[in-house]
Design an enzyme around this catalytic site. Structure first.
Site, mmCIF file in Angstrom:
data_model
loop_
_atom_site.group_PDB
_atom_site.id
_atom_site.type_symbol
_atom_site.label_atom_id
_atom_site.label_comp_id
_atom_site.label_asym_id
_atom_site.label_seq_id
_atom_site.Cartn_x
_atom_site.Cartn_y
_atom_site.Cartn_z
ATOM 1 C CB CYS A 46 -3.993 3.073 2.562
ATOM 2 S SG CYS A 46 -2.635 1.778 3.123
ATOM 3 C CG HIS B 221 3.539 2.050 1.129
ATOM 4 N ND1 HIS B 221 2.381 1.631 0.364
ATOM 5 C CD2 HIS B 221 4.232 2.572 0.296
ATOM 6 C CE1 HIS B 221 2.539 2.545 -0.795
ATOM 7 N NE2 HIS B 221 3.860 2.466 -0.828
#
Ligand code: ARG
Length: 280
Positions: A267, A170
């Site tokens: 996150c 990511h």
């Protein structure tokens, strides 16, 4: 944020995840994750954040990583479409969260991405407050095609960056634009073209803060920046010194139980309040 009530490492969809290492210590690690998450939340609250909670659901351990739930900008949430079946069950769960936030006025609307593409929320689409644009990661999780859909939805520039490795799957694992216009990033996570794009848009090379493996491999780049404060699960003395020299304050909150899933501070959050006026 989403409390880690059902958090565990039960499957492996990135190279950080090892269910066989988790299982024998599941109770201790679950307790550790609760302590770490509460400490992270406490630091955000000390820094003045208002925390909105999503309701965790059994069998969806990665719901804690709310960055992946949606891209939110200007009051509009665009919910994620997850690459892997292991996380697709989060879509209806977070849909309920966002419907509730639209209902109580925290959000103004919930929009939808076109069907048939993957896009994993703010984990792969990060607002740069000083450049007034989104940086979008693609490759391992999100599709290149999602870039145009997001640009159209928000009416903002979205700069695609191809991710070159499985470990930094990511964009938020390897890229963190900071409020002062600096960009903290881990160059080896990007293709050469991606590194060139970052350098071009950074403008002044002085704005680039390249992290080394000692920080990237501990997910230290996965940081939350509120004003001059930077909150991260890890930050080496060397990187702390570089950030401090530029006027940032670094808060390290160990997040080892979440690193076992491939996640860090960023996150575990999703900003709901970003728009063109946001400066902090
Ligand atoms: N286990 C999760 C996954 O692989 C971790 C997600 C971390 N979130 C993030 N925004 N990088 O999907």
């Amino acid at each position: 944020m989403c409390p880690p009530d059902h958090y565990e490492v039960a499957y492996a969809i990135n190279p950080w995840m090892h269910p066989d290492d988790w299982r024998p210590h599941a109770n201790d690690l679950a307790a550790e994750s609760r302590r770490e998450w509460l400490a992270l939340r406490a630091v955000f609250e000390e820094l003045g954040a208002d925390i909105v909670l999503a309701e965790p659901a059994p069998g969806l351990p990665d719901m804690v990583f709310t960055a992946n739930a949606a891209v939110v900008f200007d009051g509009v949430a665009v919910p994620a479409r997850f690459r892997f079946s292991e996380r697709q069950g989060e879509e209806p769960a977070f849909a309920r969260t966002f419907a509730g936030l639209a209902g109580d006025g925290t959000l103004s609307a919930v929009a939808q991405l076109p069907a048939g593409l993957s896009q994993e929320g703010a984990g792969d689409c990060i607002w740069d407050r000083s450049r007034k644009l989104f940086w979008a990661g693609y490759g391992p999780r999100s599709d290149r095609r999602a870039v145009d859909a997001l640009a159209g939805q928000f009416g903002q520039r979205v700069v695609p960056l191809e991710l070159a490795t499985e470990a930094f799957y990511h964009l938020d694992t390897c890229f963190c634009p900071l409020t002062g216009g600096d960009i903290l990033f881990y160059p080896p996570a990007f293709t050469e073209a991606g590194q060139r794009t970052i350098a071009e848009l950074a403008g002044d090379p002085e704005r680039l803060i390249a992290a080394g493996p000692e920080d990237a491999d501990r997910l230290g780049v996965n940081a939350v920046n509120l004003g001059r404060d930077i909150v991260a699960g890890a930050c080496s003395e060397g990187l702390q010194a570089r950030l401090t020299a530029r006027g940032y304050r670094v808060h390290v909150v160990p997040l080892d139980a979440f690193r076992r899933s491939g996640g860090g501070a960023f996150c575990l959050t999703l900003r709901l309040d970003l728009d063109l006026r946001t400066v902090d």
